[in-house]
Design an enzyme around this catalytic site. Structure first.
Site, PDB file in Angstrom:
ATOM      1  N   ARG A  50       0.833  -1.194   0.000  1.00  0.00           N
ATOM      2  CA  ARG A  50       0.000   0.000   0.000  1.00  0.00           C
ATOM      3  C   ARG A  50       0.874   1.252   0.000  1.00  0.00           C
ATOM      4  O   ARG A  50       0.600   2.231  -0.691  1.00  0.00           O
ATOM      5  CB  ARG A  50      -0.923  -0.021   1.219  1.00  0.00           C
ATOM      6  CG  ARG A  50      -1.692   1.255   1.478  1.00  0.00           C
ATOM      7  CD  ARG A  50      -2.586   1.619   0.291  1.00  0.00           C
ATOM      8  NE  ARG A  50      -3.240   2.910   0.493  1.00  0.00           N
ATOM      9  CZ  ARG A  50      -2.695   4.074   0.207  1.00  0.00           C
ATOM     10  NH1 ARG A  50      -1.475   4.130  -0.316  1.00  0.00           N
ATOM     11  NH2 ARG A  50      -3.345   5.207   0.423  1.00  0.00           N
ATOM     12  N   ILE A  64      -1.087   6.678   8.475  1.00  0.00           N
ATOM     13  CA  ILE A  64      -2.224   5.764   8.588  1.00  0.00           C
ATOM     14  C   ILE A  64      -1.984   4.537   7.698  1.00  0.00           C
ATOM     15  O   ILE A  64      -2.640   4.334   6.686  1.00  0.00           O
ATOM     16  CB  ILE A  64      -3.550   6.500   8.289  1.00  0.00           C
ATOM     17  CG1 ILE A  64      -4.759   5.559   8.410  1.00  0.00           C
ATOM     18  CG2 ILE A  64      -3.532   7.191   6.930  1.00  0.00           C
ATOM     19  CD1 ILE A  64      -6.091   6.271   8.494  1.00  0.00           C
ATOM     20  N   PRO A  65      -0.956   3.725   8.052  1.00  0.00           N
ATOM     21  CA  PRO A  65      -0.686   2.532   7.241  1.00  0.00           C
ATOM     22  C   PRO A  65      -1.885   1.587   7.304  1.00  0.00           C
ATOM     23  O   PRO A  65      -2.483   1.438   8.369  1.00  0.00           O
ATOM     24  CB  PRO A  65       0.554   1.916   7.905  1.00  0.00           C
ATOM     25  CG  PRO A  65       0.530   2.423   9.313  1.00  0.00           C
ATOM     26  CD  PRO A  65      -0.077   3.793   9.236  1.00  0.00           C
ATOM     27  N   HIS A  66      -2.218   0.983   6.163  1.00  0.00           N
ATOM     28  CA  HIS A  66      -3.348   0.050   6.169  1.00  0.00           C
ATOM     29  C   HIS A  66      -3.203  -0.920   5.012  1.00  0.00           C
ATOM     30  O   HIS A  66      -2.420  -0.717   4.103  1.00  0.00           O
ATOM     31  CB  HIS A  66      -4.677   0.804   6.065  1.00  0.00           C
ATOM     32  CG  HIS A  66      -4.787   1.686   4.868  1.00  0.00           C
ATOM     33  ND1 HIS A  66      -4.243   2.957   4.827  1.00  0.00           N
ATOM     34  CD2 HIS A  66      -5.349   1.490   3.660  1.00  0.00           C
ATOM     35  CE1 HIS A  66      -4.494   3.510   3.660  1.00  0.00           C
ATOM     36  NE2 HIS A  66      -5.153   2.642   2.918  1.00  0.00           N
ATOM     37  N   SER A  67      -3.996  -1.979   5.089  1.00  0.00           N
ATOM     38  CA  SER A  67      -3.948  -2.995   4.045  1.00  0.00           C
ATOM     39  C   SER A  67      -5.282  -3.718   4.028  1.00  0.00           C
ATOM     40  O   SER A  67      -5.987  -3.755   5.034  1.00  0.00           O
ATOM     41  CB  SER A  67      -2.809  -3.981   4.334  1.00  0.00           C
ATOM     42  OG  SER A  67      -2.921  -5.107   3.485  1.00  0.00           O
TER      43      SER A  67
END
Lengths: 149, 496
Positions: A50, A64-67
């Site tokens: 991402r 805001i790291p997300h996957s």
């Protein structure tokens, strides 16, 4: 805030990580240990993927790291504060000290996904960011996050 | 009066950046005292959707998205497009820039063709283009194929003993003339289906301007008269033509044409250049190899036929395999023509006792294997075929039963390599087995039904022929079912 998405156990004060890769691993280990992802490695790889698309670091040391990769079991929010500021290629070029990490299941319920999106909105609030940045006490941080509806 | 801004935000995961960008735009616009409404296209669906009225009243349309957003509803409005991070980084700055730099969307000559905003790499690949072409081709294959199949049944003339000895329509009777006409209808459909397929594959790659050149190019590539060859290039040539045209037109669209001619670029400049280009390629690059291949194959078959008297199975396998290779294309036609020619030749010279039945028997045994094989696969592996594909396999069953190979074309076009392997293997098995068992095909339908509608001499009456052909069908179905690629299945589901 729904306690299945976020509670005090979801807060990590990470004193070890110095790189983004280590930070992703720390976030992934936390999510895996709490049963939110089936495979910490896969989730860490998802976060990295991402990030390769576009940076998730935005303002004032926040990211805001997300996957939404296949390893994710249920929707969750994880608050990780880093002792060592981490280079993140953020939009304002500041290193990151606070990460709000999200686990986004492919077929999550609408209510839960909506809550995750409310967290994203809240992060655009400067006052909220200041509170999170300055607070170190786990219970107080939980209270602050729990204000999000 | 305060300015009115409308915006659309979207991101890949549809959870985080969509909403952060929306929040950033809302905050910045309110600080400036503007009216604002932001539509979020997140993974929970579009929320706060912009109405036609919202858009009509807006002074500025902002799109802050990392995925494709169709801009058509913003026609005639000042539009500014960027990614979600631009809004998150500096909402106020983005609004200032957008107010200054927004361009009215859809103004004459501003852009050519269908515009995509943002990037959506994940959905488009080789298979989706082919599937798009196939979805347009299937109705024509079915309409033409079934009418042809009905007419074909009436084309067998019986002798006094009730044996079918001659293929052809008896134009002296009203029924015969009608069926001859219906046969024509089917053939026109098969002829049109090739350019239709190529046109819509090219359309999927490069939109409207690519349709005309691809259709003309594919028609030429499939027309023996234009190529001065014995058979046209069939769907394999059409596939090649479609991809050459598609990417050539895509290239032409990237050229910065002078403003004054821009309105006529998609309707005149590109079609003319691309048609000229593909026609020359067909005439001077693709046509020649097809002709050479044809005569080479024919010479090789003649050689094989005279040298394989000791092992008839070899020629049975080779001719059967050729039938399944391109389903009505040049290689299939070469085998079919060869089989009929050898039969007619030796029958005239030596009479029925010493005529060479082998090539014709093998080609006829193989003719129905591909369409019936794919039908059987769709019955056994139900989940591996989409709804539309099942309709097409049912039609393939109808065509296959009366010996019309073309019923399998849509599936081969979708996944050439695996399907050709499956069809060639099964067809070769059928061809080899009838050669091995010494069946003699006099005339009739080249499907398992040939035992009943037609005249075939065989060791065990009726049974041998049916078993040989069905063995081929089973082999094809087995290979299709076991090797069907997930990519093709996904593309088939998309292309509705």
């Amino acid at each position: 805030m729904d306690t299945t998405i976020f509670n005090q156990d979801h807060i990590l004060l990470d004193t070890a990580s110095t790189t983004q890769a280590e930070a992703f691993q720390a976030i992934a280990d936390l999510a895996a240990s709490l049963g939110y992802v089936s495979d910490a490695k896969a989730y860490a790889a998802g976060l990295k993927d991402r990030e390769a698309g576009a940076t998730t670091g935005f303002k004032d040391g926040f990211a805001i790291p997300h996957s939404n990769d296949a390893s994710i079991l249920k929707p969750g929010l994880f608050l990780v504060k880093f002792s060592h500021p981490i280079e993140w290629a953020a939009l304002d070029n500041q290193p990151v000290t606070v990460a709000f990490a999200l686990t986004i299941p492919k077929d999550g319920g609408k209510e839960h996904l909506k809550l995750l999106s409310q967290i994203a909105r809240k992060l655009m609030n400067a006052e909220f960011r200041t509170t999170i940045q300055n607070e170190t006490d786990g219970a107080a941080l939980t209270t602050a996050v729990n204000q999000i509806q | 009066m305060s300015k009115k801004i409308v915006a659309v935000t979207a991101c890949a995961a549809g959870i985080a950046h969509t909403y952060m960008a929306a929040e950033a735009i809302e905050q910045a616009a309110k600080e400036k005292g503007f009216d604002v409404k932001v539509e979020t296209n997140g993974s929970i669906g579009a929320e706060n959707v912009l109405t036609t009225e919202d858009i009509a009243n807006a002074d500025l349309v902002l799109v802050a998205a990392d995925i494709k957003i169709n801009p058509i509803r913003f026609s005639g409005k000042p539009l500014y497009v960027t990614d979600s991070n631009a809004a998150i980084a500096d909402g106020a700055g983005l609004i200032d820039t957008a107010l200054k730099d927004a361009k009215v969307f859809g103004e004459k000559g501003s852009k050519v063709g269908n515009i995509q905003i943002g990037n959506d790499h994940s959905k488009v690949n080789f298979f989706t283009h082919i599937m798009s072409g196939i979805s347009y081709m299937i109705p024509m294959v079915i309409a033409a194929g079934l009418i042809l199949a009905i007419a074909n049944v009436y084309a067998f003339q019986r002798d006094d003993m009730g044996r079918i000895v001659k293929w052809g329509f008896d134009n002296k009777t009203a029924m015969g003339a009608l069926m001859a006409n219906l046969f024509q209808v089917g053939q026109v459909g098969f002829k049109l289906m090739i350019p239709l397929f190529a046109g819509f594959v090219a359309n999927s790659i490069a939109d409207k301007p690519a349709i005309a050149p691809a259709m003309i190019g594919a028609y030429l590539a499939n027309d023996p008269t234009s190529l001065h060859t014995k058979a046209g290039g069939g769907f394999i040539a059409a596939l090649i033509v479609a991809f050459i045209v598609g990417y050539f037109v895509k290239l032409l669209k990237k050229i910065k044409w002078p403003h004054i001619i821009q309105p006529i670029v998609p309707i005149m400049i590109i079609p003319v250049i691309a048609t000229l280009f593909i026609s020359l390629i067909v005439f001077y690059l693709i046509g020649e190899p097809i002709a050479t291949l044809m005569s080479g194959l024919y010479a090789w078959l003649t050689w094989l036929n005279t040298n394989s008297t000791s092992a008839p199975v070899i020629i049975g396998i080779v001719l059967g395999g050729m039938m399944g290779f391109d389903l009505g294309g040049p290689i299939n036609k070469t085998a079919l023509i060869f089989g009929t020619a050898v039969f007619a030749d030796t029958m005239a010279k030596y009479g029925p006792t010493h005529a060479n039945f082998l090539p014709q028997t093998a080609t006829q045994a193989a003719i129905s294997v591909a369409p019936l094989g794919v039908w059987l696969a769709s019955i056994i592996w139900k989940n591996k075929f989409s709804k539309d594909e099942k309709v097409a396999t049912t039609a393939a069953l109808g065509m296959g039963l009366v010996g019309v190979t073309e019923g399998a074309i849509p599936f081969v076009a979708a996944d050439p390599i695996r399907m050709i392997i499956a069809n060639v293997s099964g067809s070769a098995v059928a061809g080899g087995l009838v050669a091995l068992t010494g069946c003699k095909f006099y005339g009739g339908i080249g499907s398992p039904l040939g035992s009943f509608i037609g005249y075939i001499q065989q060791p065990i009456p009726l049974i041998t022929w049916i078993l040989c052909v069905c063995a081929g069908i089973a082999v094809t179905a087995l290979i299709i079912g076991l090797t069907r690629s997930p990519q093709v299945m996904a593309a088939a589901k998309e292309a509705v």
